[in-house]
Design a protein around this motif. Structure first.
Motif, PDB file in Angstrom:
ATOM      1  N   ILE A 172      -3.817  -0.283   6.702  1.00  0.00           N
ATOM      2  CA  ILE A 172      -1.819  -0.650   6.756  1.00  0.00           C
ATOM      3  C   ILE A 172      -2.099  -2.073   8.286  1.00  0.00           C
ATOM      4  O   ILE A 172      -1.582  -2.729   6.749  1.00  0.00           O
ATOM      5  N   MET A 209       1.221  -1.355  -0.246  1.00  0.00           N
ATOM      6  CA  MET A 209      -0.184  -0.259  -0.198  1.00  0.00           C
ATOM      7  C   MET A 209       0.818   1.313  -0.071  1.00  0.00           C
ATOM      8  O   MET A 209       1.854   1.654   0.854  1.00  0.00           O
ATOM      9  N   ASN A 210       0.387   2.835  -0.595  1.00  0.00           N
ATOM     10  CA  ASN A 210       1.766   3.129  -0.913  1.00  0.00           C
ATOM     11  C   ASN A 210       0.798   4.545  -0.913  1.00  0.00           C
ATOM     12  O   ASN A 210      -0.290   4.560  -0.168  1.00  0.00           O
ATOM     13  N   ALA A 238       6.550   2.101   7.201  1.00  0.00           N
ATOM     14  CA  ALA A 238       7.463   1.823   5.796  1.00  0.00           C
ATOM     15  C   ALA A 238       9.210   1.045   6.127  1.00  0.00           C
ATOM     16  O   ALA A 238       9.040   0.379   5.627  1.00  0.00           O
ATOM     17  N   LYS A 284       5.861  -2.530   5.324  1.00  0.00           N
ATOM     18  CA  LYS A 284       4.066  -2.911   5.154  1.00  0.00           C
ATOM     19  C   LYS A 284       3.669  -1.808   4.627  1.00  0.00           C
ATOM     20  O   LYS A 284       2.633  -2.010   4.046  1.00  0.00           O
ATOM     21  N   THR A 285       4.637  -0.768   3.994  1.00  0.00           N
ATOM     22  CA  THR A 285       3.498   0.012   2.795  1.00  0.00           C
ATOM     23  C   THR A 285       4.868   0.358   2.823  1.00  0.00           C
ATOM     24  O   THR A 285       5.914   0.721   3.370  1.00  0.00           O
ATOM     25  N   LYS A 286       4.022   1.693   1.150  1.00  0.00           N
ATOM     26  CA  LYS A 286       5.202   2.237   0.919  1.00  0.00           C
ATOM     27  C   LYS A 286       5.491   4.124   1.338  1.00  0.00           C
ATOM     28  O   LYS A 286       4.368   4.301   0.736  1.00  0.00           O
ATOM     29  N   LYS A 292      -2.653   5.179  -2.083  1.00  0.00           N
ATOM     30  CA  LYS A 292      -4.062   4.622  -1.655  1.00  0.00           C
ATOM     31  C   LYS A 292      -4.429   6.073  -1.453  1.00  0.00           C
ATOM     32  O   LYS A 292      -5.669   6.152  -1.380  1.00  0.00           O
TER      33      LYS A 292
END
Length: 137
Positions: A136, A1-2, A31, A35-37, A109
């Motif tokens: 997230i 997920m970005n 991040a 888990k996310t960007k 997102k």
């Protein structure tokens, strides 16, 4: 997920500004754990520097920024993006720059900010840090 990160969340994270710093730190931890960007406009580094230089030594700010460049994606403000921001109906130019930078990315997102009303002209969803953290998790 970005996600795209607004300047106020970056400042909250680095300065651990109360009561917002904790959620911001959790975003950057997510991040780091992949888990996310997170994407941040280059402009946010300049604005954050202006704020932080009053709180900490220049060497500390630069060290933090250097480490952040390993963790996040930096979104440059190109001439086409600058022109879009100039033509934007948004009254606050800095927010217009943030919006066009975020909208220039694919797979985003939404924008994470503490000031949702500042992004009412965005085509992307707007999240408070705790709302993004819930997505997230």
């Amino acid at each position: 997920m970005n996600f795209f990160i607004d300047t106020n969340v970056l400042i909250d994270f680095i300065s651990l500004r109360e009561p917002f710093g904790y959620d911001a730190a959790l975003l950057f931890q997510a991040a780091e754990e992949k888990k996310t960007k997170l994407h941040i406009a280059a402009l946010s580094f300049w604005n954050t520097h202006y704020y932080l230089k009053k709180l900490m030594p220049e060497t500390a700010v630069r060290k933090i920024f250097f480490e952040l460049t390993e963790l996040v994606e930096i979104v440059p403000h190109t001439k086409p993006l600058l022109r879009l921001a100039i033509k934007s109906p948004h009254k606050d130019f800095e927010d217009a720059l943030q919006i066009v930078a975020a909208e220039s990315l694919t797979g985003i997102k939404g924008i994470i900010t503490r000031n949702k009303k500042d992004f009412k002209h965005s085509s992307l969803p707007i999240y408070l840090p705790n709302e993004a953290l819930a997505l997230i998790a």
